[in-house]
Design an enzyme around this catalytic site. Structure first.
Site, PDB file in Angstrom:
ATOM      1  N   GLY A   1       0.881  -1.356   0.034  1.00  0.00           N
ATOM      2  CA  GLY A   1       0.079  -0.070   0.032  1.00  0.00           C
ATOM      3  C   GLY A   1       0.791   1.247  -0.013  1.00  0.00           C
ATOM      4  O   GLY A   1       2.188   1.101   0.349  1.00  0.00           O
ATOM      5  N   CYS A   2       0.231   2.414  -0.202  1.00  0.00           N
ATOM      6  CA  CYS A   2       1.073   3.487  -0.319  1.00  0.00           C
ATOM      7  C   CYS A   2       1.552   3.893   0.951  1.00  0.00           C
ATOM      8  O   CYS A   2       2.606   4.450   1.010  1.00  0.00           O
ATOM      9  CB  CYS A   2       0.017   4.849  -1.011  1.00  0.00           C
ATOM     10  SG  CYS A   2      -1.453   4.806  -0.385  1.00  0.00           S
ATOM     11  N   TYR A   3       0.620   4.088   1.935  1.00  0.00           N
ATOM     12  CA  TYR A   3       1.175   4.508   3.214  1.00  0.00           C
ATOM     13  C   TYR A   3       2.339   3.797   3.856  1.00  0.00           C
ATOM     14  O   TYR A   3       3.337   4.029   4.278  1.00  0.00           O
ATOM     15  CB  TYR A   3       0.051   4.576   4.202  1.00  0.00           C
ATOM     16  CG  TYR A   3      -0.978   5.514   4.133  1.00  0.00           C
ATOM     17  CD1 TYR A   3      -0.527   6.827   4.122  1.00  0.00           C
ATOM     18  CD2 TYR A   3      -2.466   5.336   4.090  1.00  0.00           C
ATOM     19  CE1 TYR A   3      -1.749   8.115   4.132  1.00  0.00           C
ATOM     20  CE2 TYR A   3      -3.358   6.328   3.914  1.00  0.00           C
ATOM     21  CZ  TYR A   3      -2.781   7.497   4.047  1.00  0.00           C
ATOM     22  OH  TYR A   3      -3.866   8.785   3.927  1.00  0.00           O
TER      23      TYR A   3
END
Lengths: 342, 342, 342, 342
Positions: free
Chosen positions: C153-155
């Protein structure tokens, strides 16, 4: 109005951007009491729950509209999505003192025009062509006497205010007018759509409804009526990455011998005493009018083409919606126009 | 060009937005080698220090420009503030193969026009009226043969590409053209001014230099030259809260009998093989061209006025500056136009 | 790979932001051929019709996914909404060479965790805890050998890259870590909701899912696995008015005797040869990595508290999604990691 | 105060964002009369020329400040750049009734702290440690009695209001507090710098002055004073692409046995009657407080870490500057705190 009892009012469609702006602007007034606020989808919820910005300022609960609930009210504001007011307003007029409709249902002159631009049949056609158009500075006397006012659209307000004086006095030609308008996103209402999402609007611009926007007949209709001309107008609205504001850049051909001095003189005369129209010698910007009821107007004659360029700016939610509605209410109740708006 | 030695190039003015965009676009190419980059104020500093986005991609140090440092280079890009290239370019032409100037110094036809719009005297007037104007899709052959190319401005690129085919083939009239353009802020360059600060630009729009922008004579000059007409154009540029992009909405009068089919046909023929001009059946948006070298063009005939509305969009730093400069370099070195640009 | 036949690939979920970014990044490559692209809601439409930015670059038509349509493909990218990949991927693995899933379906260790944070049952629990986590710079060898990769995921990407080296080498404590992350709106996908509309997001910030975001167990899970610790992390994601980018500010306690020099040394050693991780001596900004696959990391020791502050930035659609997926594809096919990404 | 003569006031530094906000907020009041406004660089110009938004509302001309010009005034607001008030205020106190300083010159406890964080010597050190800190809801009695008030900074206001009640009553620990704050750009004042330009701020985030911001000792200083503790605070300010607003996300460790109910109870008790502090059960957003004097506070206990997360939002120009200054003036003149602020 100290001593007098406050104006009793209600808002139908009180959870959209215009409705919330009405609540915000009216919340500070002692001479107006918002008694009820209606919003079907939010019925039973506190206003502050839907709009936390109003917590501590507005202590009302949304209700589902029923005509009997406003019986005897002095004034009702309708801030409903397009097409909904026409089934409510006619019966409302027998129950309340005055009605101000912020939508487009009562602004056009004929059922045919309505159908062409709104794509549906009008169910109260007897009101079309007879409802007072609420452009406060131009139609003041009619508004003062009206029981129903059709509050102007945001684009029309920004385009009509600069054009009417010049066209009426023959300083510009009625044909070949070009209006390009840029609108902030709140003009589209609270919208759950991909195309109005931040990801799609930010770092972007798009024109839309070129030559087909429902505000086009509203503009040309009232422009013709107010000036006694048959104007021809090319109108292109654009969506820009701003929350609030309308920026209209208008091109028109000058009558022979008209210079900037005569433009200024015309405006100064026409808008004498009109506190919310400010004539500018520089170029107006949206930020000058954001969160206010002002319409700022600038003008330039292009040296090479001799064309007149008018620039006008408003806050679409204030002068373009809730603010002008309140200005109209002030007129209808013989209050100073600027009450609660400065 | 595998096997061939890469094109040796330099960039003068390599720390502004256009210069950095040139570095970004050229950094991935094996057939072009950026040997030197000049920026007086940043001399001695690594490119990546000034523009961290280029860390790991560009390993050059800014230098103070001296003509001898580019002796024998194949091509030099000039991306200097207005008025600086005219004192450098003339001598440069005796040292290097080709020069592409991204500024406005060599775009106008006469010293008088230059002085009127740029507010200073031109010091190399012998180049005015003789420099090839680098509108890649229109002046392709001249660009291929040129040693000096004046790369077009961002507004002119967005306005000329849609107008030239229609005006040249007589589908629209040469007078009464109205162009309203909206520009992202990078078009103004890296700017330390209150008026370009975020606080002033955000949630705002302002028109500027109405009828007096330096791109006006550039547009009318080349439009006339390319079409054999004497166009009359009203041009109003606006600054909007976007970083990148030019959005031009253009109104023109149609010749009798012209319909949307003929417009489409005209464009399709004129831009056959022009990969970076995309004809659109819907309304173009800035986001469609951001970070690309495309110019998208849409068109509508307004049903009520019969006016033609053209809409064109580009990325001001790519097709409006660095991208078109590279496209021109590709043309000048007989490479496919799209090299490094797709 | 000149001479070799290109890698045959397909994209399932090709009309969302990650899918379109995959198409954009892959469109310029000669060594990879996107043969099919699937998007149920857009089936039958050209890619360029849905995403005009890809006109002239991608000439594919969206199809409705059927497993047989990808038989024998080398690699399939899954860019589907949460919860959809788990019903497709298991059978896909018997038909194609490799699968890279950009969603969250295969990132967590247990069905219980999945249910707690995604609020539904996992239908392919046998993959949980066994799928290779595609953090390219950390899991390189495992990714190279994998047939299925769960793209991070991005986070998590923005938080894990700065934390793993320091925690693994004991320079910071595993407890009391605080990560505040700011995300651009494209991280939420194409969204038709009032809360993601421009009017609601612009001039606004909001934290959401405090302590309950589905990326929390992904971060702590892989952080523990990669470092052999049991980290305790407080994670607060925020939505800000940006289209692209993740900005993570992380607070951690330093082990005794650790100074900025040791931090730098640790990173330099750990990320030697990792071209997409850039160690910064100044404070990173989103703009440094926008539209790139870089992760920039900065660090400061606060003089008063002695706390370490790490700052890391990525583009959520590139290093946080499509870019890292392609980087993983490059690893899985023994190509240089930066192919098509610089 | 009907009947009473209005409070005579002046504004020194009336052309910056805080000064203009003071003018805006005071322009509608009948009980306060702004008699003079000073701004050296704009002396001789009308307020409306510099700030067209105030046209038709404020009819004053900027003057160059001279002490004699305010002799006998009831109150003077100082909204000067950092470091300028300390040379003016001491002599002012012998001429006027009360002074409210919106800058940082009188907020710190010692000359040494001032020098460390503001990088210059303090020229009126006798005021440090003795000036009343104008956090309206907390220091109400002292403000009421003060002749000089140091109006709090925007970051401190947003961080102190949520922390003070909890820390004072021992619900959270004094060490290990982490505050991440996001600020709109107007917090930096009217700025002519590349780094504050739209092109650099838009689509970007950057932390700055990590552990070194001048508001850090202001926060820890008053937090300690108001709660009788020695707090340790890690503070990271960030600049985000918003014009207005402060968003503070604060992590703190909970004392044993504290749950969300006790947090709510503590706040409710502490802020009873404090109209501008609104306790929220959901997560506050900047838009809820934009253009208002409210501070909204939310809180969550993270289920996994047991950490407390506080979220507080203000409008940096209103509650974070001009609004709180007026609130303090109201207190100092025994008016209801909300006069002119709702």
């Amino acid at each position: 109005v100290s001593g007098a009892s406050p104006i009793q009012c209600a808002i139908i469609g009180g959870s959209g951007y215009s409705g919330v702006e009405l609540l915000r602007l009216l919340s500070g007034r002692r001479d107006v009491a918002v008694r009820r606020v209606f919003a079907g989808g939010s019925a039973g919820k506190k206003v502050a729950e839907i709009s936390p910005s109003l917590a501590g300022r507005v202590d009302l609960t949304y209700e589902t509209f029923e005509p009997a609930l406003v019986d005897g009210f002095d004034v009702v504001f309708c801030a409903l999505p397009s097409g909904e007011a026409m089934s409510i307003v006619p019966s409302l007029l027998s129950r309340v003192g005055k009605v101000i409709d912020l939508g487009g249902d009562f602004r056009l002159a004929t059922p045919a025009l309505y159908k062409e631009f709104y794509r549906k049949d009008h169910t109260a056609p007897q009101f079309l062509g007879k409802t007072v158009y609420g452009l406060s500075e131009v139609n003041t006397a009619q508004i003062a006497a009206a029981r129903l006012v059709a509050n102007p659209g945001c684009y029309p307000t920004s385009i009509l205010l600069p054009l009417i004086p010049l066209l009426k006095e023959g300083l510009i030609g009625a044909s070949g007018i070009v209006a390009n308008s840029l609108s902030g996103t709140t003009g589209a209402g609270k919208s759950a759509s991909v195309e109005m999402s931040f990801s799609e609007v930010n770092e972007n611009v798009r024109a839309y409804k070129v030559g087909a926007h429902q505000h086009l007949p509203e503009i040309t209709g009232f422009l013709g009526e107010a000036t006694g001309t048959s104007p021809s107008l090319s109108f292109v609205p654009h969506l820009i990455p701003c929350s609030r504001g309308i920026y209209s850049t208008i091109h028109a051909s000058l009558a022979p011998g008209v210079d900037e001095g005569k433009i200024a003189e015309c405006y100064t005369g026409f808008y004498r005493g009109a506190r919310f129209v400010r004539l500018r010698s520089d170029i107006p910007q949206i930020r000058d009018v954001a969160y206010t009821n002002f319409c700022d107007i600038g003008y330039r004659i292009e040296p090479r083409t001799g064309q007149l360029v008018l620039i006008s700016v408003i806050d679409n939610l204030v002068k373009g919606a809730a603010g002008q509605a309140i200005q109209n209410m002030n007129i209808m109740f013989s209050l100073p126009q600027e009450c609660g708006l400065l």
